[in-house]
Scaffold this motif. Structure first.
Motif, PDB file in Angstrom:
ATOM      1  N   ALA A  46      26.593  72.170 -16.218  1.00  0.00           N
ATOM      2  CA  ALA A  46      27.011  72.161 -17.620  1.00  0.00           C
ATOM      3  C   ALA A  46      27.101  70.720 -18.111  1.00  0.00           C
ATOM      4  CB  ALA A  46      28.365  72.841 -17.763  1.00  0.00           C
ATOM      5  N   ILE A  47      26.774  70.528 -19.378  1.00  0.00           N
ATOM      6  CA  ILE A  47      26.888  69.211 -19.987  1.00  0.00           C
ATOM      7  C   ILE A  47      28.172  69.196 -20.812  1.00  0.00           C
ATOM      8  CG2 ILE A  47      25.853  67.586 -21.606  1.00  0.00           C
ATOM      9  CD1 ILE A  47      23.133  68.726 -20.799  1.00  0.00           C
ATOM     10  N   ASN A  48      29.075  68.313 -20.468  1.00  0.00           N
ATOM     11  CA  ASN A  48      30.348  68.218 -21.180  1.00  0.00           C
ATOM     12  C   ASN A  48      30.203  67.342 -22.410  1.00  0.00           C
ATOM     13  OD1 ASN A  48      31.760  69.760 -19.254  1.00  0.00           O
ATOM     14  ND2 ASN A  48      31.960  67.970 -17.958  1.00  0.00           N
ATOM     15  N   ILE A  49      30.731  67.824 -23.516  1.00  0.00           N
ATOM     16  CA  ILE A  49      30.749  67.051 -24.759  1.00  0.00           C
ATOM     17  C   ILE A  49      32.211  66.908 -25.152  1.00  0.00           C
ATOM     18  CG2 ILE A  49      30.071  67.001 -27.178  1.00  0.00           C
ATOM     19  CD1 ILE A  49      27.608  68.636 -26.354  1.00  0.00           C
ATOM     20  N   TYR A  50      32.673  65.688 -25.224  1.00  0.00           N
ATOM     21  CA  TYR A  50      34.080  65.413 -25.502  1.00  0.00           C
ATOM     22  C   TYR A  50      34.281  65.116 -26.985  1.00  0.00           C
ATOM     23  CZ  TYR A  50      34.337  65.119 -20.475  1.00  0.00           C
ATOM     24  OH  TYR A  50      34.254  65.400 -19.145  1.00  0.00           O
ATOM     25  N   GLN A  51      35.378  65.612 -27.523  1.00  0.00           N
ATOM     26  CA  GLN A  51      35.705  65.432 -28.935  1.00  0.00           C
ATOM     27  C   GLN A  51      37.198  65.162 -29.042  1.00  0.00           C
ATOM     28  OE1 GLN A  51      35.822  64.624 -32.113  1.00  0.00           O
ATOM     29  NE2 GLN A  51      34.045  65.864 -32.562  1.00  0.00           N
ATOM     30  N   ASP A  52      37.590  64.190 -29.848  1.00  0.00           N
ATOM     31  CA  ASP A  52      39.002  63.846 -29.948  1.00  0.00           C
ATOM     32  C   ASP A  52      39.658  64.323 -31.245  1.00  0.00           C
ATOM     33  OD1 ASP A  52      37.751  62.155 -31.670  1.00  0.00           O
ATOM     34  OD2 ASP A  52      38.768  60.341 -31.001  1.00  0.00           O
ATOM     35  N   ASN A  53      38.931  65.020 -32.090  1.00  0.00           N
ATOM     36  CA  ASN A  53      39.497  65.526 -33.334  1.00  0.00           C
ATOM     37  C   ASN A  53      40.007  66.946 -33.086  1.00  0.00           C
ATOM     38  OD1 ASN A  53      39.491  66.952 -35.978  1.00  0.00           O
ATOM     39  ND2 ASN A  53      38.913  64.925 -36.705  1.00  0.00           N
ATOM     40  N   THR A  54      41.328  67.124 -33.061  1.00  0.00           N
ATOM     41  CA  THR A  54      41.903  68.425 -32.695  1.00  0.00           C
ATOM     42  C   THR A  54      41.557  69.517 -33.695  1.00  0.00           C
ATOM     43  OG1 THR A  54      43.991  67.803 -33.742  1.00  0.00           O
ATOM     44  CG2 THR A  54      43.808  67.455 -31.378  1.00  0.00           C
ATOM     45  N   ARG A  55      41.432  69.170 -34.973  1.00  0.00           N
ATOM     46  CA  ARG A  55      41.076  70.193 -35.956  1.00  0.00           C
ATOM     47  C   ARG A  55      39.636  70.656 -35.777  1.00  0.00           C
ATOM     48  NH1 ARG A  55      42.853  67.889 -41.607  1.00  0.00           N
ATOM     49  NH2 ARG A  55      42.287  65.958 -40.588  1.00  0.00           N
ATOM     50  N   ALA A  56      38.736  69.758 -35.449  1.00  0.00           N
ATOM     51  CA  ALA A  56      37.345  70.144 -35.212  1.00  0.00           C
ATOM     52  C   ALA A  56      37.229  70.997 -33.952  1.00  0.00           C
ATOM     53  CB  ALA A  56      36.460  68.913 -35.097  1.00  0.00           C
ATOM     54  N   VAL A  57      37.997  70.671 -32.922  1.00  0.00           N
ATOM     55  CA  VAL A  57      38.003  71.474 -31.700  1.00  0.00           C
ATOM     56  C   VAL A  57      38.552  72.869 -31.993  1.00  0.00           C
ATOM     57  CG1 VAL A  57      38.970  71.696 -29.390  1.00  0.00           C
ATOM     58  CG2 VAL A  57      38.150  69.477 -30.178  1.00  0.00           C
ATOM     59  N   ALA A  58      39.638  72.958 -32.749  1.00  0.00           N
ATOM     60  CA  ALA A  58      40.204  74.264 -33.112  1.00  0.00           C
ATOM     61  C   ALA A  58      39.217  75.059 -33.957  1.00  0.00           C
ATOM     62  CB  ALA A  58      41.514  74.070 -33.862  1.00  0.00           C
ATOM     63  N   PHE A  59      38.522  74.378 -34.860  1.00  0.00           N
ATOM     64  CA  PHE A  59      37.526  75.024 -35.703  1.00  0.00           C
ATOM     65  C   PHE A  59      36.391  75.593 -34.858  1.00  0.00           C
ATOM     66  CE2 PHE A  59      33.900  74.856 -38.695  1.00  0.00           C
ATOM     67  CZ  PHE A  59      34.422  75.606 -39.729  1.00  0.00           C
ATOM     68  N   SER A  60      35.939  74.836 -33.857  1.00  0.00           N
ATOM     69  CA  SER A  60      34.836  75.303 -33.013  1.00  0.00           C
ATOM     70  C   SER A  60      35.265  76.409 -32.056  1.00  0.00           C
ATOM     71  CB  SER A  60      34.227  74.138 -32.225  1.00  0.00           C
ATOM     72  OG  SER A  60      35.167  73.626 -31.326  1.00  0.00           O
ATOM     73  N   ASN A  61      36.545  76.467 -31.706  1.00  0.00           N
ATOM     74  CA  ASN A  61      37.031  77.511 -30.801  1.00  0.00           C
ATOM     75  C   ASN A  61      37.399  78.802 -31.521  1.00  0.00           C
ATOM     76  OD1 ASN A  61      36.795  76.012 -28.463  1.00  0.00           O
ATOM     77  ND2 ASN A  61      38.822  75.127 -28.671  1.00  0.00           N
ATOM     78  N   ASN A  62      37.490  78.780 -32.849  1.00  0.00           N
ATOM     79  CA  ASN A  62      37.896  79.954 -33.621  1.00  0.00           C
ATOM     80  C   ASN A  62      36.681  80.850 -33.857  1.00  0.00           C
ATOM     81  OD1 ASN A  62      38.927  81.828 -35.397  1.00  0.00           O
ATOM     82  ND2 ASN A  62      40.041  80.310 -36.601  1.00  0.00           N
ATOM     83  N   PRO A  63      36.681  82.090 -33.313  1.00  0.00           N
ATOM     84  CA  PRO A  63      35.516  82.965 -33.470  1.00  0.00           C
ATOM     85  C   PRO A  63      35.317  83.482 -34.895  1.00  0.00           C
ATOM     86  CG  PRO A  63      37.297  84.136 -32.370  1.00  0.00           C
ATOM     87  CD  PRO A  63      37.739  82.688 -32.519  1.00  0.00           C
ATOM     88  N   VAL A  64      36.274  83.307 -35.784  1.00  0.00           N
ATOM     89  CA  VAL A  64      36.132  83.763 -37.160  1.00  0.00           C
ATOM     90  C   VAL A  64      35.025  82.986 -37.878  1.00  0.00           C
ATOM     91  CG1 VAL A  64      37.323  83.898 -39.397  1.00  0.00           C
ATOM     92  CG2 VAL A  64      38.536  84.493 -37.303  1.00  0.00           C
ATOM     93  N   PHE A  65      34.789  81.730 -37.493  1.00  0.00           N
ATOM     94  CA  PHE A  65      33.827  80.875 -38.156  1.00  0.00           C
ATOM     95  C   PHE A  65      32.422  80.976 -37.552  1.00  0.00           C
ATOM     96  CE2 PHE A  65      37.936  78.649 -38.713  1.00  0.00           C
ATOM     97  CZ  PHE A  65      38.030  78.810 -40.085  1.00  0.00           C
ATOM     98  N   HIS A  66      32.205  81.848 -36.564  1.00  0.00           N
ATOM     99  CA  HIS A  66      30.920  81.943 -35.879  1.00  0.00           C
ATOM    100  C   HIS A  66      30.437  83.378 -35.870  1.00  0.00           C
ATOM    101  CE1 HIS A  66      32.026  78.011 -34.335  1.00  0.00           C
ATOM    102  NE2 HIS A  66      33.153  78.545 -33.909  1.00  0.00           N
ATOM    103  N   ASN A  67      29.131  83.522 -35.672  1.00  0.00           N
ATOM    104  CA  ASN A  67      28.563  84.866 -35.434  1.00  0.00           C
ATOM    105  C   ASN A  67      28.744  85.215 -33.982  1.00  0.00           C
ATOM    106  OD1 ASN A  67      27.759  84.989 -38.040  1.00  0.00           O
ATOM    107  ND2 ASN A  67      25.647  84.383 -37.628  1.00  0.00           N
TER     108      ASN A  67
END
Length: 67
Positions: A46-67
């Protein structure tokens, strides 16, 4: 990878900008992984991609915003 080009879109918030950049980073990671496979260099980790913006991480983890 690094390049310079005219900005294709304008983000309305820092969260949106960071989320957009995460998407680009994921695309490049997939491209690099496919390139390695085409060059017969097996890369199955797996290729790890690190992000330090907690709101962007929460946004990407929320299934409501994705198909």
């Amino acid at each position: 990878m690094w390049n310079s080009k005219k900005q294709a879109s304008v983000a309305l918030s820092m969260t949106e900008a960071k989320y957009y950049v995460l998407g680009i980073a994921c695309q490049e990671a997939i491209w690099v992984k496919q390139l390695c496979q085409e060059l017969l260099f097996p890369y199955n980790e797996a290729i790890n991609i690190y992000q330090d913006n907690t709101r962007a991480v929460a946004f990407s983890n929320n299934p409501v915003f994705h198909n």
